[in-house]
Scaffold this motif. Structure first.
Motif, PDB file in Angstrom:
ATOM      1  N   HIS A  22      75.610 129.985  18.769  1.00 45.02           N
ATOM      2  CA  HIS A  22      76.238 130.867  17.791  1.00 45.02           C
ATOM      3  C   HIS A  22      77.764 130.872  17.874  1.00 45.02           C
ATOM      4  N   THR A  23      78.339 129.999  18.703  1.00 49.39           N
ATOM      5  CA  THR A  23      79.785 129.870  18.796  1.00 49.39           C
ATOM      6  C   THR A  23      80.249 128.865  17.742  1.00 49.39           C
ATOM      7  N   ALA A  24      81.300 129.218  17.004  1.00 48.69           N
ATOM      8  CA  ALA A  24      81.797 128.360  15.927  1.00 48.69           C
ATOM      9  C   ALA A  24      82.045 126.952  16.453  1.00 48.69           C
ATOM     10  N   PRO A  25      81.651 125.953  15.696  1.00 45.49           N
ATOM     11  CA  PRO A  25      81.171 125.971  14.317  1.00 45.49           C
ATOM     12  C   PRO A  25      79.677 126.256  14.173  1.00 45.49           C
ATOM     13  N   GLY A  26      78.973 126.488  15.270  1.00 47.88           N
ATOM     14  CA  GLY A  26      77.536 126.775  15.238  1.00 47.88           C
ATOM     15  C   GLY A  26      76.720 125.508  15.365  1.00 47.88           C
ATOM     16  N   ARG A 108      81.120 134.972  15.226  1.00 50.57           N
ATOM     17  CA  ARG A 108      79.926 134.187  15.564  1.00 50.57           C
ATOM     18  C   ARG A 108      79.387 133.490  14.320  1.00 50.57           C
ATOM     19  N   VAL A 109      78.534 132.483  14.525  1.00 51.98           N
ATOM     20  CA  VAL A 109      77.994 131.691  13.428  1.00 51.98           C
ATOM     21  C   VAL A 109      76.478 131.590  13.559  1.00 51.98           C
ATOM     22  N   GLU A 110      75.803 131.758  12.449  1.00 53.79           N
ATOM     23  CA  GLU A 110      74.371 131.489  12.355  1.00 53.79           C
ATOM     24  C   GLU A 110      74.227 130.143  11.662  1.00 53.79           C
ATOM     25  N   HIS A 111      73.518 129.206  12.283  1.00 48.86           N
ATOM     26  CA  HIS A 111      73.211 127.913  11.667  1.00 48.86           C
ATOM     27  C   HIS A 111      71.760 127.648  12.036  1.00 48.86           C
ATOM     28  N   GLU A 112      70.862 128.127  11.182  1.00 48.50           N
ATOM     29  CA  GLU A 112      69.472 128.225  11.597  1.00 48.50           C
ATOM     30  C   GLU A 112      68.486 127.526  10.662  1.00 48.50           C
ATOM     31  N   TRP A 113      67.456 126.997  11.283  1.00 43.39           N
ATOM     32  CA  TRP A 113      66.265 126.482  10.631  1.00 43.39           C
ATOM     33  C   TRP A 113      65.289 127.638  10.780  1.00 43.39           C
ATOM     34  N   ASP A 114      65.153 128.445   9.725  1.00 46.86           N
ATOM     35  CA  ASP A 114      64.503 129.754   9.807  1.00 46.86           C
ATOM     36  C   ASP A 114      63.065 129.711   9.281  1.00 46.86           C
ATOM     37  N   HIS A 115      62.118 129.970  10.174  1.00 44.69           N
ATOM     38  CA  HIS A 115      60.699 130.053   9.826  1.00 44.69           C
ATOM     39  C   HIS A 115      60.423 131.474   9.336  1.00 44.69           C
ATOM     40  N   VAL A 116      59.823 131.617   8.160  1.00 42.21           N
ATOM     41  CA  VAL A 116      59.544 132.931   7.573  1.00 42.21           C
ATOM     42  C   VAL A 116      58.075 133.270   7.809  1.00 42.21           C
ATOM     43  N   LEU A 117      57.850 134.472   8.353  1.00 47.19           N
ATOM     44  CA  LEU A 117      56.501 134.949   8.630  1.00 47.19           C
ATOM     45  C   LEU A 117      56.305 136.291   7.944  1.00 47.19           C
ATOM     46  N   ILE A 118      55.088 136.529   7.480  1.00 48.66           N
ATOM     47  CA  ILE A 118      54.764 137.817   6.873  1.00 48.66           C
ATOM     48  C   ILE A 118      53.536 138.397   7.562  1.00 48.66           C
ATOM     49  N   GLY A 119      53.397 139.705   7.400  1.00 51.40           N
ATOM     50  CA  GLY A 119      52.235 140.416   7.911  1.00 51.40           C
ATOM     51  C   GLY A 119      52.110 141.726   7.170  1.00 51.40           C
ATOM     52  N   THR A 120      51.015 142.419   7.433  1.00 51.72           N
ATOM     53  CA  THR A 120      50.785 143.723   6.811  1.00 51.72           C
ATOM     54  C   THR A 120      50.609 144.764   7.900  1.00 51.72           C
ATOM     55  N   LEU A 121      51.247 145.898   7.706  1.00 49.62           N
ATOM     56  CA  LEU A 121      51.132 147.017   8.634  1.00 49.62           C
ATOM     57  C   LEU A 121      50.360 148.119   7.930  1.00 49.62           C
ATOM     58  N   PHE A 122      49.277 148.553   8.526  1.00 49.88           N
ATOM     59  CA  PHE A 122      48.426 149.526   7.862  1.00 49.88           C
ATOM     60  C   PHE A 122      48.676 150.951   8.341  1.00 49.88           C
TER      61      PHE A 122
END
Length: 174
Positions: A22-26, A108-122
């Motif tokens: 997360h340190t520039a340039p990321g 700081r820098v975010e340079h991410e390969w971001d996996h998206v997850l979903i769920g349900t909270l009842f």
């Protein structure tokens, strides 16, 4: 804590400490973003704590983090969800996107390969860790999109990409 470095196709190519990534340039690395829904089709957002090193005090998805090198993303996300919110939910990975964003407040820098997850909270009630989360809210996606358009500086730069992945998958669900 080490993070897994990735190439432009999301393939693992090494590891480094999270602070270095997360340190520039990321450095491009693997991450995940979780979005929980309730029975009323609202999503659970958190406001990041003021002590966060990247994008503090901004609203974002339910939780996010980094799997350790070689760690399954769903496993890492479930652990982080419990650490941040005291919640357990079945999570499903629905897509991935890549982004890069600098935080003008922290440098700081975010340079991410971001996996998206979903769920349900009842029935469970969120129990946020105050070192991670300063506030939380349940909100409809349409209302969230209005907020993102009218005041983008109040939200993390990756939240829009998370919503794009979620909405794309939901639009294809019968």
């Amino acid at each position: 804590m080490p993070v897994e470095l990735v190439d432009a196709q999301g393939r693992a190519v090494g590891a480094c400490p999270v602070a270095q990534a997360h340190t520039a340039p990321g450095l491009a690395h693997r991450a995940f973003s979780v979005l929980l829904f309730d029975g009323a089709e609202r999503v659970l957002l958190q406001r990041r704590a003021a002590v966060k090193t990247r994008f503090p005090n901004l609203w974002t998805n339910t939780c996010c983090g980094h799997p350790a090198p070689g760690q399954p993303v769903v496993e890492a996300a479930a652990v982080r969800l419990y650490e941040e919110f005291g919640l357990s939910a079945a999570l499903t990975e629905i897509g991935v996107f890549s982004y890069r964003a600098g935080d003008p407040a922290t440098g700081r820098v975010e340079h991410e390969w971001d996996h998206v997850l979903i769920g349900t909270l009842f029935d469970a009630a969120p129990q946020p860790d105050p070192d991670e989360i300063s506030d939380y809210a349940w909100i409809g996606i349409d209302t969230l999109r209005v907020g993102l358009a009218s005041d983008p500086a109040a939200y993390t730069p990756w939240l829009s990409g998370v919503l794009d992945v979620v909405e794309d998958v939901l639009s294809k669900t019968p």
